[in-house]
Design an enzyme around this catalytic site. Sequence first.
Site, PDB file in Angstrom:
ATOM      1  N   LYS A   1       0.922  -1.111   0.149  1.00 49.02           N
ATOM      2  CA  LYS A   1      -0.023   0.257  -0.025  1.00 49.02           C
ATOM      3  C   LYS A   1       0.706   1.100  -0.043  1.00 49.02           C
ATOM      4  O   LYS A   1       1.210   1.820   0.931  1.00 49.02           O
ATOM      5  CB  LYS A   1      -0.943  -0.194   1.286  1.00 49.02           C
ATOM      6  CG  LYS A   1      -2.183  -0.722   0.909  1.00 49.02           C
ATOM      7  CD  LYS A   1      -3.281  -0.726   2.078  1.00 49.02           C
ATOM      8  CE  LYS A   1      -3.814   0.531   2.261  1.00 49.02           C
ATOM      9  NZ  LYS A   1      -4.985   0.756   1.184  1.00 49.02           N
TER      10      LYS A   1
HETATM   11  N1  PXG Z   1      -7.794  -3.054  -2.765  1.00 48.20           N
HETATM   12  C1  PXG Z   1      -6.978  -2.013  -2.682  1.00 48.20           C
HETATM   13  C2  PXG Z   1      -6.214  -1.438  -3.702  1.00 48.20           C
HETATM   14  C3  PXG Z   1      -7.091  -1.180  -1.426  1.00 48.20           C
HETATM   15  O1  PXG Z   1      -6.336   0.021  -1.692  1.00 48.20           O
HETATM   16  C4  PXG Z   1      -8.664  -2.348  -0.419  1.00 48.20           C
HETATM   17  C5  PXG Z   1      -8.751  -3.269  -1.642  1.00 48.20           C
HETATM   18  C6  PXG Z   1      -9.530  -2.774   0.516  1.00 48.20           C
HETATM   19  O2  PXG Z   1      -8.803  -3.185   1.876  1.00 48.20           O
HETATM   20  P1  PXG Z   1      -9.367  -3.045   3.159  1.00 48.20           P
HETATM   21  O3  PXG Z   1      -8.094  -3.258   4.110  1.00 48.20           O
HETATM   22  O4  PXG Z   1      -9.572  -1.564   3.382  1.00 48.20           O
HETATM   23  O5  PXG Z   1     -10.418  -3.590   3.335  1.00 48.20           O
HETATM   24  C7  PXG Z   1      -7.949  -1.317  -0.574  1.00 48.20           C
HETATM   25  C8  PXG Z   1      -8.014  -0.508   0.486  1.00 48.20           C
HETATM   26  C9  PXG Z   1     -10.582   3.573   2.493  1.00 48.20           C
HETATM   27  C10 PXG Z   1      -9.272   3.397   1.557  1.00 48.20           C
HETATM   28  O6  PXG Z   1     -10.529   4.639   2.949  1.00 48.20           O
HETATM   29  C11 PXG Z   1      -8.846   2.219   1.319  1.00 48.20           C
HETATM   30  C12 PXG Z   1      -7.646   1.981   0.602  1.00 48.20           C
HETATM   31  C13 PXG Z   1      -7.267   2.954   0.243  1.00 48.20           C
HETATM   32  C14 PXG Z   1      -7.489   4.320   0.400  1.00 48.20           C
HETATM   33  C15 PXG Z   1      -8.771   4.517   1.155  1.00 48.20           C
HETATM   34  O7  PXG Z   1     -11.261   2.770   2.288  1.00 48.20           O
HETATM   35  N2  PXG Z   1      -7.240   0.955   0.240  1.00 48.20           N
END
Ligand code: PXG
Length: 294
Positions: free
Chosen positions: A152
Amino acid sequence: MSNYIFMNDEYVREEDAKVSIYDHGFLFGDGVFEGIRAYNGNVFRLKEHIDRLFDSAKSLLMPVPYTAEEIEKIVEETLKKNNLETAYIRIILTRGEGGGFSLDPFICKSPQFIVITVPFEAFSERFYRSGIEIITVPTRRNRSDVLSPQVKSLNYLNNIMVKIEAITAGVQDGLMLNTEGYVAEGTTQNIFYLKKGVFYTPPCSQGALEGITRNAVMELAHKLGFQVVERSVTRHDIYTADEVFMTGTAAEIIAVVKVDGRVIGDGKPGVQTKQLYEKYKLFVLGNEIEAVVN
Ligand code: PXG
């Protein structure tokens, strides 16, 4: 009074929280982040988010200036300082400045560690009531031999391209395929579908981030007695699914009712999607999984 931001051992006011224009995070996207939520004082899966932050940093050979336990305390403390119980939390770690415009990360000796907590602004209720429409976008998920989707990083251009393509097409999100043509995920959301009573989701090896909501949903579905299968997913699988939904920290669980013009199920959020969402809402408050599913 403005918000307090935790920045390198201090709490500073939002307007005073500044990073150098020579920070490699700014110059090159050389940094990592996590997006987390707190619900009535319960920071949902904080340890898992911190673990993922460490993994992202390790992959980029980026030192983390605090231990996992210290970061947990910093997050809790920042929430307290801002009187927030229900919040969105962003942890950002950048490489810092060093060497002017040089790319060399080894010159950078001042990593910037920042924790921002703000009141959470919920998505429009309409999307939960009616579900969302998505399209398959031209941009493919970056290959793991180019840049692992598990990192990330502050370079989210792959996902931003998808967002551009979805918004310009007039839909809420884009469905990203990997370079083999299998379904990977959405811009910042994982994807699941239900077919004949079984849940399916692409494995992380196909370009899906190991989402924390994804893992929680898999656990919940298991406890509810469903089988959850990780396997390669095609667009055909999605088009012909009984129910489709996406998961992510901000959106939680959101039903997808139309994909590339194909109506999913009866065009309304599915029964099992709604059930999972109800349980998830109890789970994020800190209830034990057993108590949630019974
Ligand atoms: N795929 C990608 C590419 C991500 O960046 C998810 C899936 C979902 O992961 P989580 O751990 O949130 O269940 C993400 C999550 C937000 C936010 O506010 C989330 C991400 C990036 C920016 C904002 O939900 N990444």
